[in-house]
Design a protein around this motif. Structure first.
Motif, PDB file in Angstrom:
ATOM      1  N   VAL A  79      25.346  30.140  34.046  1.00 19.54           N
ATOM      2  CA  VAL A  79      26.681  29.871  33.512  1.00 19.54           C
ATOM      3  C   VAL A  79      27.170  31.007  32.623  1.00 19.54           C
ATOM      4  O   VAL A  79      28.309  31.478  32.762  1.00 19.54           O
ATOM      5  N   SER A  80      26.334  31.463  31.703  1.00 16.48           N
ATOM      6  CA  SER A  80      26.786  32.465  30.736  1.00 16.48           C
ATOM      7  C   SER A  80      27.235  33.748  31.424  1.00 16.48           C
ATOM      8  O   SER A  80      28.276  34.327  31.060  1.00 16.48           O
ATOM      9  N   TRP A  81      26.505  34.187  32.447  1.00 21.87           N
ATOM     10  CA  TRP A  81      26.884  35.440  33.100  1.00 21.87           C
ATOM     11  C   TRP A  81      28.011  35.241  34.103  1.00 21.87           C
ATOM     12  O   TRP A  81      28.833  36.145  34.314  1.00 21.87           O
ATOM     13  N   ALA A  82      28.102  34.069  34.686  1.00 19.18           N
ATOM     14  CA  ALA A  82      29.262  33.788  35.537  1.00 19.18           C
ATOM     15  C   ALA A  82      30.543  33.795  34.706  1.00 19.18           C
ATOM     16  O   ALA A  82      31.583  34.308  35.147  1.00 19.18           O
ATOM     17  N   LEU A  83      30.481  33.247  33.503  1.00 20.47           N
ATOM     18  CA  LEU A  83      31.655  33.245  32.630  1.00 20.47           C
ATOM     19  C   LEU A  83      32.061  34.662  32.247  1.00 20.47           C
ATOM     20  O   LEU A  83      33.255  34.971  32.144  1.00 20.47           O
ATOM     21  N   ARG A  84      31.090  35.537  32.054  1.00 17.69           N
ATOM     22  CA  ARG A  84      31.423  36.928  31.732  1.00 17.69           C
ATOM     23  C   ARG A  84      32.138  37.589  32.910  1.00 17.69           C
ATOM     24  O   ARG A  84      33.082  38.361  32.728  1.00 17.69           O
ATOM     25  N   ALA A  85      31.690  37.300  34.123  1.00 19.63           N
ATOM     26  CA  ALA A  85      32.357  37.866  35.298  1.00 19.63           C
ATOM     27  C   ALA A  85      33.779  37.326  35.426  1.00 19.63           C
ATOM     28  O   ALA A  85      34.724  38.077  35.713  1.00 19.63           O
ATOM     29  N   LEU A  86      33.943  36.033  35.205  1.00 18.04           N
ATOM     30  CA  LEU A  86      35.278  35.434  35.288  1.00 18.04           C
ATOM     31  C   LEU A  86      36.208  36.010  34.230  1.00 18.04           C
ATOM     32  O   LEU A  86      37.420  36.133  34.458  1.00 18.04           O
ATOM     33  N   ALA A  87      35.657  36.364  33.081  1.00 17.84           N
ATOM     34  CA  ALA A  87      36.476  36.897  31.991  1.00 17.84           C
ATOM     35  C   ALA A  87      37.155  38.205  32.374  1.00 17.84           C
ATOM     36  O   ALA A  87      38.204  38.552  31.807  1.00 17.84           O
ATOM     37  N   VAL A  88      36.568  38.937  33.325  1.00 11.51           N
ATOM     38  CA  VAL A  88      37.198  40.179  33.787  1.00 11.51           C
ATOM     39  C   VAL A  88      37.799  40.001  35.181  1.00 11.51           C
ATOM     40  O   VAL A  88      38.118  40.973  35.860  1.00 11.51           O
ATOM     41  N   VAL A 107      33.413  23.769  32.494  1.00 15.93           N
ATOM     42  CA  VAL A 107      33.857  25.023  31.882  1.00 15.93           C
ATOM     43  C   VAL A 107      34.003  26.109  32.943  1.00 15.93           C
ATOM     44  O   VAL A 107      34.977  26.877  32.937  1.00 15.93           O
ATOM     45  N   LEU A 108      33.057  26.184  33.865  1.00 14.54           N
ATOM     46  CA  LEU A 108      33.162  27.163  34.949  1.00 14.54           C
ATOM     47  C   LEU A 108      34.446  26.954  35.745  1.00 14.54           C
ATOM     48  O   LEU A 108      35.164  27.916  36.053  1.00 14.54           O
ATOM     49  N   ARG A 109      34.733  25.706  36.086  1.00 16.92           N
ATOM     50  CA  ARG A 109      35.946  25.427  36.855  1.00 16.92           C
ATOM     51  C   ARG A 109      37.194  25.811  36.064  1.00 16.92           C
ATOM     52  O   ARG A 109      38.114  26.439  36.606  1.00 16.92           O
ATOM     53  N   GLU A 110      37.217  25.454  34.794  1.00 17.15           N
ATOM     54  CA  GLU A 110      38.378  25.758  33.960  1.00 17.15           C
ATOM     55  C   GLU A 110      38.604  27.267  33.851  1.00 17.15           C
ATOM     56  O   GLU A 110      39.727  27.756  34.017  1.00 17.15           O
ATOM     57  N   ARG A 111      37.533  28.014  33.587  1.00 19.41           N
ATOM     58  CA  ARG A 111      37.673  29.468  33.427  1.00 19.41           C
ATOM     59  C   ARG A 111      38.025  30.141  34.751  1.00 19.41           C
ATOM     60  O   ARG A 111      38.784  31.124  34.766  1.00 19.41           O
ATOM     61  N   ALA A 112      37.481  29.649  35.847  1.00 15.59           N
ATOM     62  CA  ALA A 112      37.835  30.216  37.149  1.00 15.59           C
ATOM     63  C   ALA A 112      39.317  30.007  37.430  1.00 15.59           C
ATOM     64  O   ALA A 112      40.013  30.916  37.901  1.00 15.59           O
ATOM     65  N   ASN A 113      39.812  28.820  37.130  1.00 13.98           N
ATOM     66  CA  ASN A 113      41.236  28.547  37.337  1.00 13.98           C
ATOM     67  C   ASN A 113      42.104  29.405  36.429  1.00 13.98           C
ATOM     68  O   ASN A 113      43.160  29.898  36.843  1.00 13.98           O
ATOM     69  N   GLN A 114      41.664  29.600  35.203  1.00 13.09           N
ATOM     70  CA  GLN A 114      42.427  30.438  34.276  1.00 13.09           C
ATOM     71  C   GLN A 114      42.477  31.886  34.740  1.00 13.09           C
ATOM     72  O   GLN A 114      43.490  32.573  34.555  1.00 13.09           O
ATOM     73  N   SER A 115      41.386  32.350  35.348  1.00 16.32           N
ATOM     74  CA  SER A 115      41.319  33.746  35.787  1.00 16.32           C
ATOM     75  C   SER A 115      41.930  33.956  37.164  1.00 16.32           C
ATOM     76  O   SER A 115      42.104  35.093  37.604  1.00 16.32           O
ATOM     77  N   GLY A 116      42.235  32.854  37.862  1.00 19.77           N
ATOM     78  CA  GLY A 116      42.814  32.958  39.193  1.00 19.77           C
ATOM     79  C   GLY A 116      41.827  33.378  40.257  1.00 19.77           C
ATOM     80  O   GLY A 116      42.218  33.877  41.320  1.00 19.77           O
ATOM     81  N   THR A 117      40.544  33.163  39.991  1.00 18.62           N
ATOM     82  CA  THR A 117      39.532  33.528  40.972  1.00 18.62           C
ATOM     83  C   THR A 117      38.569  32.358  41.186  1.00 18.62           C
ATOM     84  O   THR A 117      38.897  31.228  40.840  1.00 18.62           O
ATOM     85  N   VAL A 118      37.407  32.606  41.774  1.00 14.52           N
ATOM     86  CA  VAL A 118      36.559  31.505  42.221  1.00 14.52           C
ATOM     87  C   VAL A 118      35.105  31.690  41.790  1.00 14.52           C
ATOM     88  O   VAL A 118      34.643  32.803  41.544  1.00 14.52           O
ATOM     89  N   VAL A 119      34.430  30.551  41.703  1.00 13.40           N
ATOM     90  CA  VAL A 119      32.971  30.500  41.655  1.00 13.40           C
ATOM     91  C   VAL A 119      32.547  29.597  42.800  1.00 13.40           C
ATOM     92  O   VAL A 119      33.040  28.471  42.923  1.00 13.40           O
TER      93      VAL A 119
END
Length: 321
Positions: A79-88, A107-119
């Motif tokens: 999770v922690s490193w996936a969130l870092r990738a989504l942040a960029v 949290v992963l789903r929320e951040r992916a949606n905010q970044s406009g990308t996917v996990v």
């Protein structure tokens, strides 16, 4: 040139499956990897001299030559490193289990949606033609109304220093291979009403055997995962009009895979299992609001049921879901 993929973690699954699959398609080009273990990094540099090597995960994420990440780290680091990738803004193919709690999955789903990308959680088996056959057969009513599903995935693991034996890293047979049995049951039957589970823990404190019962209004499912037996995998579905199943549902490349319906048995033709997964990942990247959202929702529902099973195994009592 396809999507430039960075590999985080010098895992065998990446070395033996994902990198070769990427080389077989024009859709992806593996350009870099990161490993914090000097010996592993040196081995990969010798084996893949064309890849840029990093000792720092953050540097891999921000590298200009990396468009997307495949993360194959120990479970507790996903999770922690996936969130870092989504942040960029970089999409992530995340090894299973994507998250160890439903809250982290949200949290992963929320951040992916905010970044406009996917996990996308890397359950590659679901893209194989044999699973598509099984799913279609059940939807068509080939065996009538489903009454019971049995799924198992186990192998013998005795080395106490293996990362899959470490509680702090998210180890245990249920997280490692039991997640497949939960996922295929969800894909075929949906979410249950209640969960019961019993576990046997090994000397390091992780489960080495997990037996699970999922209760539905008109059917049940029995799941087993373990580090305590010979290699075994399989799924069997029994209905009012017959039964069908797969001998190698999760890793059809490990042995002679067969699909069967009552007394009819067919050998499953070979398929590019990890290539199919990469193509699905590409489709999700291109359609983050549609297919990508489907995979994000699946990731959350998977984490919810996995967490419910863990709670049930700790309480040794029936848990509503």
């Amino acid at each position: 040139m396809g999507i430039r993929l960075g590999i985080m973690g010098a895992a065998r699954i990446a070395e033996q499956q994902v990198i070769p699959a990427a080389r077989r398609t024009a859709d992806f080009q593996v350009t870099a990897f990161a490993s914090q273990t000097p010996a592993s990094r040196k081995r990969w540099q010798d084996q893949f001299p064309e890849l840029r090597a990093f000792s720092d995960y953050e540097a891999l994420i921000t590298a200009d030559e990396v468009d997307a990440l495949y993360i194959a780290l120990p479970n507790a680091l996903h999770v922690s490193w996936a969130l870092r990738a989504l942040a960029v803004g970089k999409p992530v193919l995340l090894e299973k289990p994507a998250a160890l709690t439903a809250q982290d999955a949200e949290v992963l789903r929320e951040r992916a949606n905010q970044s406009g990308t996917v996990v996308m959680e890397a359950f590659m088996y679901q893209f194989h033609p044999q699973f598509q056959w099984l799913s279609r057969a059940l939807r068509s009513g080939l065996i009538g109304s489903v009454r019971h599903l049995y799924a198992e995935f186990a192998f013998l693991l005795t080395h106490p220093k293996d990362i899959r034996m470490q509680p702090a890293l998210g180890g245990g047979s249920f997280w490692d291979v039991g997640c497949y049995t939960v996922h295929i049951t969800r894909q075929l039957l949906g979410a249950p009403q209640a969960v019961f589970a019993r576990r046997i823990d090994g000397p390091t404190g992780v489960d080495i055997h997990m037996a699970v019962q999922l209760i539905y209004p008109d059917k049940t499912a029995s799941l087993r995962a373990g580090f305590d037996s010979a290699d075994v995998q399989g799924v069997r579905v029994v209905g009012t009009g017959g039964e069908l199943g797969l001998t190698h549902p999760f890793r059809p490349d490990m042995g002679e895979a067969q699909q069967w319906h009552n007394q009819t048995v067919d050998v499953v033709p070979p398929a590019d299992l990890y290539g199919l997964e990469l193509r699905a990942f590409l489709a999700a990247i291109r359609d983050p609001g549609g297919l990508g959202q489907t995979y994000l929702n699946d990731l959350v529902e998977q984490a919810r049921l996995m967490e419910a099973v863990i709670r049930a195994s700790q309480a040794e009592a029936l848990q509503s879901f």
